[in-house]
Design a protein around this motif. Structure first.
Motif, PDB file in Angstrom:
ATOM      1  N   SER A 189      -5.090   0.891  -6.401  1.00  0.00           N
ATOM      2  CA  SER A 189      -4.829   1.320  -5.030  1.00  0.00           C
ATOM      3  C   SER A 189      -6.085   1.226  -4.165  1.00  0.00           C
ATOM      4  O   SER A 189      -6.035   0.753  -3.027  1.00  0.00           O
ATOM      5  N   GLN A 190      -7.215   1.663  -4.710  1.00  0.00           N
ATOM      6  CA  GLN A 190      -8.467   1.589  -3.952  1.00  0.00           C
ATOM      7  C   GLN A 190      -8.864   0.150  -3.669  1.00  0.00           C
ATOM      8  O   GLN A 190      -9.345  -0.172  -2.575  1.00  0.00           O
ATOM      9  N   GLN A 250       0.813  -1.212   0.000  1.00  0.00           N
ATOM     10  CA  GLN A 250       0.000   0.000   0.000  1.00  0.00           C
ATOM     11  C   GLN A 250       0.845   1.260   0.000  1.00  0.00           C
ATOM     12  O   GLN A 250       0.490   2.265  -0.620  1.00  0.00           O
ATOM     13  N   ASN A 274      -6.794  -2.329  -3.326  1.00  0.00           N
ATOM     14  CA  ASN A 274      -5.891  -2.850  -2.299  1.00  0.00           C
ATOM     15  C   ASN A 274      -6.250  -2.301  -0.926  1.00  0.00           C
ATOM     16  O   ASN A 274      -6.171  -3.022   0.079  1.00  0.00           O
ATOM     17  N   LYS A 275      -6.629  -1.017  -0.874  1.00  0.00           N
ATOM     18  CA  LYS A 275      -7.052  -0.440   0.402  1.00  0.00           C
ATOM     19  C   LYS A 275      -8.272  -1.172   0.965  1.00  0.00           C
ATOM     20  O   LYS A 275      -8.344  -1.458   2.165  1.00  0.00           O
ATOM     21  N   SER A 299      -8.433  -3.331   4.347  1.00  0.00           N
ATOM     22  CA  SER A 299      -9.413  -3.081   5.397  1.00  0.00           C
ATOM     23  C   SER A 299     -10.119  -4.376   5.798  1.00  0.00           C
ATOM     24  O   SER A 299     -10.321  -4.654   6.984  1.00  0.00           O
ATOM     25  N   THR A 339       0.427   4.211  -2.735  1.00  0.00           N
ATOM     26  CA  THR A 339       0.121   5.580  -2.310  1.00  0.00           C
ATOM     27  C   THR A 339       1.151   6.561  -2.853  1.00  0.00           C
ATOM     28  O   THR A 339       0.802   7.666  -3.308  1.00  0.00           O
TER      29      THR A 339
END
Length: 458
Positions: free
Chosen positions: A393-394, A86, A396-397, A401, A90
């Motif tokens: 990225s979203q 991450q 993976n976020k 979570s 980022t």
């Protein structure tokens, strides 16, 4: 006398249980500590009329559930996989999404200079501005290429560090396996050693996905997800980086006993798997895409400039130079090029003609092949790359979570069986204290009777 013996036995058992309960409360804050209980067993009477000899405490009971431990380790592996990448995602989002310093901004500046030059194609300052804006564009390409190269270097270093940690933890698990087997054979309580080993396996699982199998002697065998052994009893393997496979896939070697296994480093789980997936699925395609953009830009503009003529009527010279093998100079301006060398005119006898310049401006809508996108317009390629990166990225976020939530649940699930329960231990503490006090009351009563008997005899 039998009553006193029973009381003594009961008091000693209660005192042992009281001490164990107090110790459990003290271990409440110890990470990975597995609670233990006292096994109480009635002592057989020694005679036909004897009420018995109280209770005995032959052993401790370890409250553990192997399935819940497996859940804990699997959740650590998934969490490590997403957490490891991450930071890289980022960083790229911030660099590629910056409105001021991106390649898109450089392209806009370059096309703005070309449009300005179309007003007066023979203007030396306007032509020089085209060269300056082209040079600024090359700086942006090279800066982005450098960022991607720095990430490749960082991943290589982090991957090496992870491999070293895996080998250290594997060796510790192997050593603890030997101690646990020896303690079990000697009749000692190996619970503390088992806790320490399970903590090491948990740390190992966060680095690389593992399969863990319990053995009859109390040891645990640890293997990679593909079955390659890391630890069997006291025998430990060594994980090392190897030369990439023929298709460029990162590879690993596992040296175990006298065997050497070479395996593809994909779908490994943990931080190692996350780094490999990021490098193969995001970083390498993005690096190739930036190189493809630079190649497309160079080919389109140099070919179009060659089709035009400069102020002196000679064919236009190439504006860009490409070196796909270079990190810091992927795209550069042709050394020594001057404003009059730019082939803006379509007629060598008409320096003020702007037909070829207009063709250069129209190249923004020309399509170029990009590795991860297919054939797209040059002006849209970078925007699509940024969009794809943001989506990755979203995703993976979101996955991280979920992994954090699963990890928290796995910890709570493990603690429901193996963790020290503060309320339960407090109740046990009161109960064992009452047992101890009741048995001590027997002593007091027996002592009173004994003193009364002596008084009568005197």
């Amino acid at each position: 006398m039998s009553m006193i013996n029973n009381a003594l036995s009961g008091a000693m058992a209660a005192q042992a249980a009281l001490a164990a309960t107090s110790q459990n409360i003290a271990n409440l804050q110890t990470p990975g500590y597995t609670r233990q209980g006292i096994l109480l067993r009635a002592a057989a009477p020694t005679g036909g009329m004897s009420p018995g000899n109280g209770v005995q405490t032959p052993q401790l009971i370890r409250f553990a559930d192997a399935y819940k431990s497996q859940q804990l380790w699997e959740s650590a592996s998934t969490q490590g996989r997403h957490a490891a990448v991450q930071g890289y995602l980022t960083q790229l989002e911030q660099v590629m999404g910056d409105d001021v310093s991106t390649i898109n901004a450089g392209l806009d500046g370059f096309y703005a200079a070309l449009n300005a030059a179309s007003v007066e194609p023979t203007s030396a300052p306007l032509r020089q501005q085209v060269i300056a804006s082209a040079e600024a564009l090359t700086v942006r390409f090279n800066s982005m290429n450098q960022v991607l190269a720095n990430q490749r270097t960082a991943i290589t270093q982090q991957r090496s560090a992870v491999l070293d940690q895996v080998n250290v933890l594997s060796a510790e698990v192997s050593t603890l396996n030997g101690k646990i087997a020896s303690a079990g054979a000697a009749g000692a309580n190996p619970s503390a050693l088992i806790d320490e080993r399970d903590n090491r396996i948990d740390e190992l699982a966060a680095l690389v996905g593992v399969n863990v199998v319990d053995q009859a002697d109390g040891s645990r065998s640890v293997a990679l997800k593909n079955g390659t052994p890391l630890v069997v009893g006291t025998t430990v393997g060594k994980l090392e980086a190897a030369a990439p496979l023929a298709d460029g896939t990162p590879a690993l070697t596992v040296r175990f006993a006298k065997e050497v296994f070479t395996i593809a480093s994909r779908n490994m789980g943990g931080q190692l798997g996350g780094l490999d997936d990021y490098q193969a699925k995001t970083l390498q395609p993005l690096t190739q895409s930036i190189s493809d953009m630079a190649t497309g830009l160079t080919t389109l503009f140099n070919n179009q400039l060659a089709a035009g003529y400069g102020l002196d009527g000679t064919p236009g010279k190439p504006l860009f130079q490409l070196d796909t093998s270079s990190v810091s100079a992927l795209l550069t301006i042709t050394p020594g090029i001057t404003a009059q060398d730019l082939g803006f005119s379509s007629d060598p006898t008409k320096p003020g003609d702007s037909a070829n310049l207009l063709a250069l401006i129209g190249l923004k809508d020309q399509s170029v092949p990009i590795a991860s996108l297919g054939t797209v317009q040059l002006g849209d390629a970078y925007t699509q790359l940024v969009s794809n990166l943001g989506t990755t990225s979203q995703q993976n976020k979101a996955a991280l979570s979920v992994a954090d939530t699963v990890r928290s649940y796995a910890k709570a699930n493990w603690a429901s069986t193996s963790g020290v329960n503060e309320d339960e231990e407090a109740v046990n503490l009161v109960q064992y204290q009452q047992m101890y006090q009741a048995n001590m009351k027997v002593f007091s009563t027996a002592n009173t009777l004994f003193e009364a008997t002596l008084a009568i005899l005197r």
